[in-house]
Design an enzyme around this catalytic site. Sequence first.
Site, PDB file in Angstrom:
ATOM      1  N   LYS A 153       0.948  -1.592  -0.512  1.00  0.00           N
ATOM      2  CA  LYS A 153       0.297   0.023  -0.317  1.00  0.00           C
ATOM      3  C   LYS A 153       1.182   1.719  -0.179  1.00  0.00           C
ATOM      4  CE  LYS A 153      -2.337  -1.779   3.708  1.00  0.00           C
ATOM      5  NZ  LYS A 153      -1.702  -3.358   3.689  1.00  0.00           N
ATOM      6  N   ASP A 173      10.125  -7.098  -4.692  1.00  0.00           N
ATOM      7  CA  ASP A 173       9.257  -6.954  -4.114  1.00  0.00           C
ATOM      8  C   ASP A 173       8.921  -8.673  -4.103  1.00  0.00           C
ATOM      9  OD1 ASP A 173       5.971  -8.148  -2.702  1.00  0.00           O
ATOM     10  OD2 ASP A 173       6.448  -5.905  -2.401  1.00  0.00           O
ATOM     11  N   ARG A 233      11.039   0.306   9.189  1.00  0.00           N
ATOM     12  CA  ARG A 233      10.976  -0.269  10.225  1.00  0.00           C
ATOM     13  C   ARG A 233      12.326  -0.329  10.524  1.00  0.00           C
ATOM     14  NH1 ARG A 233       6.846   0.838  12.088  1.00  0.00           N
ATOM     15  NH2 ARG A 233       4.835  -0.699  12.708  1.00  0.00           N
ATOM     16  N   ASP A 257      12.969   7.372  10.039  1.00  0.00           N
ATOM     17  CA  ASP A 257      12.253   7.714  10.896  1.00  0.00           C
ATOM     18  C   ASP A 257      11.671   6.964  11.271  1.00  0.00           C
ATOM     19  OD1 ASP A 257       9.580   9.327  11.103  1.00  0.00           O
ATOM     20  OD2 ASP A 257       8.034   7.736  10.531  1.00  0.00           O
TER      21      ASP A 257
END
Length: 335
Positions: A153, A173, A233, A257
């Site tokens: 997404k 992916d 992550r 982040d």
Amino acid sequence: MKLAVFSTKNWVRQSFVEKKPKHIEVTFLESRLTEETAALAKEFDGVCVFVNDHVTAGVIDILAKGKVKIIALRCAGFNNVDLKQAKKQGIMVVRVPAYSPFAVAEHALGLIMTLNRKYHRAYNRIREGNFSLDGLLGFDIHGKTLGVIGTGKIGQIFINIMSGFGCRILAYDKYPSQAVKDKGVEYVELEELYRQSDIISLHCPLNHDTYHIINEYAIKSMKKGVMIINSSRGPLINTAAVIEGLKSGVIGYLGLDVYEEEDGLFFEDLSDQVIQDDTFVRLQTFPNVLITSHQAFFTKEAVGNIRDTTYENIKEFISKGTCKNQVLTTGTGRT
Ligand code: NAI
């Protein structure tokens, strides 16, 4: 239903109080859920946790000794939950699969733009009356090659955004998507993506395959001066390896982040304290590293969606004993 909400911050409390369903009794706890704090949930039917709560087998065993029947994650990633143990103890794990993929994808772009055009430095300089452009040189994103790892997404929204810049987009992916290929994106092997990309952005989940996906060997295959962005992550990146990459100049820019040891650091105000994590402090010494404190998701829309979906998950569990957002142990990492 008595729900204990761990890792409560002001924004969580405000949002969850605002639209609280009548039949859910909510208690807010500032502590993170760990083996030391799990006993606090003794009298509760469910716990609600966030990204840095440690829902280990030990924690689950303590929860199971009480009355807890549901663990409601206020996030999409579930790498911090021992799903097998939860299944063994008959505790359902539910999550918020998509609270704002736009927020995260847009933040990834924010990291890219800030690192590239150095808005943070320009902002401070202008306020001090320094109008010099020295040190602010950036590059055109147009025409550069972008490597996207994980085209779910968030990855797909990020691809849509970056397509507007006129980039060539490569992707990796485990489960390539036809919809992504139809956008003109080329799926390649990881090594090829590393070799060709000027900017690499991580949008895959953390699992056994992706732990330290950015490691010493990966960095050796990358283009000199590459920009790496991680809004997914922390443990996707081996921090020691990226520090070496930054020192050698292979990594030209790093935007984070998330950080592999972010527990106890991110989301806290430690401005009066000495930071004990030397690796984190070393990262902050690089002029080409930009760190935000796991805020990519943090928009009004996302916070509202987190609350609404969490309450919906719990209501569905109460009324049907099932939940469409249950996390299964047999998951593929795909959602
Ligand atoms: P998603 O499940 O829609 O997409 C993940 C994609 O990664 C899927 O296409 C999946 O096939 C792929 N994938 C799975 N294993 C892989 C592997 N070994 N190698 C490469 N790709 C693999 O998830 P979504 O919503 O796009 O979120 C991605 C991640 O973003 C989450 O897992 C979460 O860790 C992170 N996130 C970070 C937030 C933040 O505030 N910084 C907020 C929300 C999510």
